[in-house]
Write an enzyme that holds these catalytic residues in place. Structure first.
Site, PDB file in Angstrom:
ATOM      1  N   LYS A   3       0.817  -1.211   0.000  1.00  0.00           N
ATOM      2  CA  LYS A   3       0.000   0.000   0.000  1.00  0.00           C
ATOM      3  C   LYS A   3       0.859   1.275   0.000  1.00  0.00           C
ATOM      4  O   LYS A   3       2.062   1.224   0.278  1.00  0.00           O
ATOM      5  CB  LYS A   3      -0.947  -0.049   1.200  1.00  0.00           C
ATOM      6  CG  LYS A   3      -1.968  -1.193   1.111  1.00  0.00           C
ATOM      7  CD  LYS A   3      -2.956  -1.142   2.267  1.00  0.00           C
ATOM      8  CE  LYS A   3      -4.041  -2.202   2.119  1.00  0.00           C
ATOM      9  NZ  LYS A   3      -5.057  -2.120   3.206  1.00  0.00           N
ATOM     10  N   PHE A  51     -15.610   3.990   6.510  1.00  0.00           N
ATOM     11  CA  PHE A  51     -14.235   4.373   6.164  1.00  0.00           C
ATOM     12  C   PHE A  51     -13.967   4.357   4.654  1.00  0.00           C
ATOM     13  O   PHE A  51     -12.848   4.598   4.215  1.00  0.00           O
ATOM     14  CB  PHE A  51     -13.227   3.474   6.905  1.00  0.00           C
ATOM     15  CG  PHE A  51     -13.398   1.992   6.643  1.00  0.00           C
ATOM     16  CD1 PHE A  51     -12.930   1.400   5.478  1.00  0.00           C
ATOM     17  CD2 PHE A  51     -14.022   1.181   7.589  1.00  0.00           C
ATOM     18  CE1 PHE A  51     -13.082   0.042   5.244  1.00  0.00           C
ATOM     19  CE2 PHE A  51     -14.177  -0.185   7.369  1.00  0.00           C
ATOM     20  CZ  PHE A  51     -13.711  -0.754   6.195  1.00  0.00           C
ATOM     21  N   ARG A  79      -2.413 -14.440   4.368  1.00  0.00           N
ATOM     22  CA  ARG A  79      -3.150 -13.711   5.412  1.00  0.00           C
ATOM     23  C   ARG A  79      -2.424 -13.849   6.753  1.00  0.00           C
ATOM     24  O   ARG A  79      -2.371 -12.918   7.543  1.00  0.00           O
ATOM     25  CB  ARG A  79      -4.584 -14.239   5.550  1.00  0.00           C
ATOM     26  CG  ARG A  79      -5.475 -14.093   4.331  1.00  0.00           C
ATOM     27  CD  ARG A  79      -5.855 -12.685   3.991  1.00  0.00           C
ATOM     28  NE  ARG A  79      -6.443 -11.956   5.082  1.00  0.00           N
ATOM     29  CZ  ARG A  79      -7.100 -10.794   4.936  1.00  0.00           C
ATOM     30  NH1 ARG A  79      -7.234 -10.253   3.727  1.00  0.00           N
ATOM     31  NH2 ARG A  79      -7.585 -10.164   5.961  1.00  0.00           N
ATOM     32  N   THR A  85      -5.781  -6.976  10.438  1.00  0.00           N
ATOM     33  CA  THR A  85      -6.058  -5.672   9.808  1.00  0.00           C
ATOM     34  C   THR A  85      -5.576  -4.527  10.702  1.00  0.00           C
ATOM     35  O   THR A  85      -4.950  -3.578  10.227  1.00  0.00           O
ATOM     36  CB  THR A  85      -7.576  -5.525   9.570  1.00  0.00           C
ATOM     37  OG1 THR A  85      -8.047  -6.684   8.877  1.00  0.00           O
ATOM     38  CG2 THR A  85      -7.889  -4.279   8.759  1.00  0.00           C
ATOM     39  N   ARG A  96       2.366  -6.620   8.919  1.00  0.00           N
ATOM     40  CA  ARG A  96       1.664  -5.453   9.471  1.00  0.00           C
ATOM     41  C   ARG A  96       2.206  -5.053  10.839  1.00  0.00           C
ATOM     42  O   ARG A  96       2.265  -3.875  11.176  1.00  0.00           O
ATOM     43  CB  ARG A  96       0.158  -5.728   9.513  1.00  0.00           C
ATOM     44  CG  ARG A  96      -0.474  -5.569   8.124  1.00  0.00           C
ATOM     45  CD  ARG A  96      -1.896  -6.043   8.089  1.00  0.00           C
ATOM     46  NE  ARG A  96      -2.595  -5.631   6.882  1.00  0.00           N
ATOM     47  CZ  ARG A  96      -3.772  -6.139   6.514  1.00  0.00           C
ATOM     48  NH1 ARG A  96      -4.356  -7.057   7.241  1.00  0.00           N
ATOM     49  NH2 ARG A  96      -4.352  -5.714   5.405  1.00  0.00           N
ATOM     50  N   ASN A 106      -2.188   0.206   6.626  1.00  0.00           N
ATOM     51  CA  ASN A 106      -1.664  -1.032   7.214  1.00  0.00           C
ATOM     52  C   ASN A 106      -0.747  -1.822   6.276  1.00  0.00           C
ATOM     53  O   ASN A 106      -0.656  -3.038   6.346  1.00  0.00           O
ATOM     54  CB  ASN A 106      -2.807  -1.888   7.769  1.00  0.00           C
ATOM     55  CG  ASN A 106      -3.824  -2.248   6.711  1.00  0.00           C
ATOM     56  OD1 ASN A 106      -3.633  -1.941   5.534  1.00  0.00           O
ATOM     57  ND2 ASN A 106      -4.886  -2.923   7.108  1.00  0.00           N
ATOM     58  N   HIS A 109      -2.034  -5.470   1.403  1.00  0.00           N
ATOM     59  CA  HIS A 109      -3.331  -6.103   1.170  1.00  0.00           C
ATOM     60  C   HIS A 109      -3.089  -7.549   0.791  1.00  0.00           C
ATOM     61  O   HIS A 109      -2.119  -7.855   0.106  1.00  0.00           O
ATOM     62  CB  HIS A 109      -4.068  -5.401   0.009  1.00  0.00           C
ATOM     63  CG  HIS A 109      -5.233  -6.203  -0.518  1.00  0.00           C
ATOM     64  ND1 HIS A 109      -6.452  -6.203   0.108  1.00  0.00           N
ATOM     65  CD2 HIS A 109      -5.328  -7.060  -1.570  1.00  0.00           C
ATOM     66  CE1 HIS A 109      -7.272  -7.020  -0.561  1.00  0.00           C
ATOM     67  NE2 HIS A 109      -6.606  -7.546  -1.579  1.00  0.00           N
TER      68      HIS A 109
HETATM   69  P1  ADP Z   1      -8.052  -6.683   5.312  1.00  0.00           P
HETATM   70  O1  ADP Z   1      -7.195  -5.727   4.513  1.00  0.00           O
HETATM   71  O2  ADP Z   1      -7.309  -7.219   6.508  1.00  0.00           O
HETATM   72  O3  ADP Z   1      -8.683  -7.761   4.472  1.00  0.00           O
HETATM   73  P2  ADP Z   1     -10.679  -5.415   5.371  1.00  0.00           P
HETATM   74  O4  ADP Z   1     -10.992  -6.143   4.115  1.00  0.00           O
HETATM   75  O5  ADP Z   1     -11.651  -5.527   6.502  1.00  0.00           O
HETATM   76  O6  ADP Z   1      -9.248  -5.811   5.957  1.00  0.00           O
HETATM   77  O7  ADP Z   1     -10.540  -3.865   5.072  1.00  0.00           O
HETATM   78  C1  ADP Z   1      -9.903  -3.411   3.887  1.00  0.00           C
HETATM   79  C2  ADP Z   1      -9.003  -2.251   4.232  1.00  0.00           C
HETATM   80  O8  ADP Z   1      -9.807  -1.148   4.671  1.00  0.00           O
HETATM   81  C3  ADP Z   1      -8.046  -2.491   5.407  1.00  0.00           C
HETATM   82  O9  ADP Z   1      -6.870  -3.195   5.038  1.00  0.00           O
HETATM   83  C4  ADP Z   1      -7.744  -1.079   5.853  1.00  0.00           C
HETATM   84  O10 ADP Z   1      -6.816  -0.425   4.987  1.00  0.00           O
HETATM   85  C5  ADP Z   1      -9.121  -0.422   5.691  1.00  0.00           C
HETATM   86  N1  ADP Z   1      -9.905  -0.516   6.928  1.00  0.00           N
HETATM   87  C6  ADP Z   1     -10.511  -1.618   7.454  1.00  0.00           C
HETATM   88  N2  ADP Z   1     -11.158  -1.353   8.584  1.00  0.00           N
HETATM   89  C7  ADP Z   1     -10.967  -0.019   8.813  1.00  0.00           C
HETATM   90  C8  ADP Z   1     -11.385   0.894   9.851  1.00  0.00           C
HETATM   91  N3  ADP Z   1     -12.135   0.477  10.879  1.00  0.00           N
HETATM   92  N4  ADP Z   1     -10.998   2.190   9.743  1.00  0.00           N
HETATM   93  C9  ADP Z   1     -10.255   2.617   8.697  1.00  0.00           C
HETATM   94  N5  ADP Z   1      -9.831   1.818   7.695  1.00  0.00           N
HETATM   95  C10 ADP Z   1     -10.166   0.520   7.746  1.00  0.00           C
HETATM   96 MG    MG Z   2     -10.126  -7.658   3.002  1.00  0.00          MG
END
Ligand code: ADP
Ligand code: MG
Length: 132
Positions: A3, A51, A79, A85, A96, A106, A109
């Site tokens: 990212k 968000f 993962r 996350t 992360r 974070n 992805h």
């Molecule tokens: P992951 O990337 O672990 O699969 P998600 O699919 O739930 O997580 O979310 C996609 C992306 O959205 C996250 O990696 C993060 O960049 C952002 N994100 C997720 N939850 C939040 C939150 N509560 N506040 C701000 N950004 C968020």
């Molecule tokens: Mg995701």
């Protein structure tokens, strides 16, 4: 995907090293910039989340590295390698834990299913043959 925050901070090499050392083979890779619209498309599944607008802005704020990775059990193992996350919940030794700045910024992805890995791979590499 690596990212924008991680690319801007010069962590691309270190993250790719962790990925390769964990046994993933890089089958396709590019440094590219997402528009706000393309970032929104990539995260379409989150469009009802509070968000979403911030996420689009963040994901189009700087260059990202997109890659297709290959490994047995790749989705689950990746993962695990990237961690939770929210970096505050990410385990020691995860990407992360080491590089994420916040729940939004974070660092990386990872696809959450084989089906989405296929869709997301095509999102970045459709029309190219390197990973066939
Ligand atoms: P992951 O990337 O672990 O699969 P998600 O699919 O739930 O997580 O979310 C996609 C992306 O959205 C996250 O990696 C993060 O960049 C952002 N994100 C997720 N939850 C939040 C939150 N509560 N506040 C701000 N950004 C968020
Ligand atoms: Mg995701």
């Amino acid at each position: 995907m690596i990212k924008p925050d991680a690319v801007a901070d010069g962590n691309t090499g270190a993250i790719l090293k962790m990925i390769e050392e964990a046994g993933f083979k890089i089958v396709a890779m590019k440094l590219t910039l997402l528009s706000d619209e393309r970032a929104g498309q990539f995260y379409e599944v989150h469009k009802e989340r509070p968000f979403y607008n911030d996420l689009k802005k963040y994901m189009s704020s700087g260059k990202i590295v997109a890659a297709i990775l290959e490994k047995d059990n790749a989705v689950a193992d990746f993962r695990k390698l990237i961690g939770a996350t929210n970096p505050e919940q990410a385990e020691e030794g995860t990407i992360r834990k080491k590089f994420a700045k916040s729940i939004e910024a974070n660092a990386v992805h990872g696809s959450d299913s084989d089906e989405n890995a296929q869709i997301e791979g095509s999102f970045f590499f459709a029309g190219t043959e390197q990973f066939a």
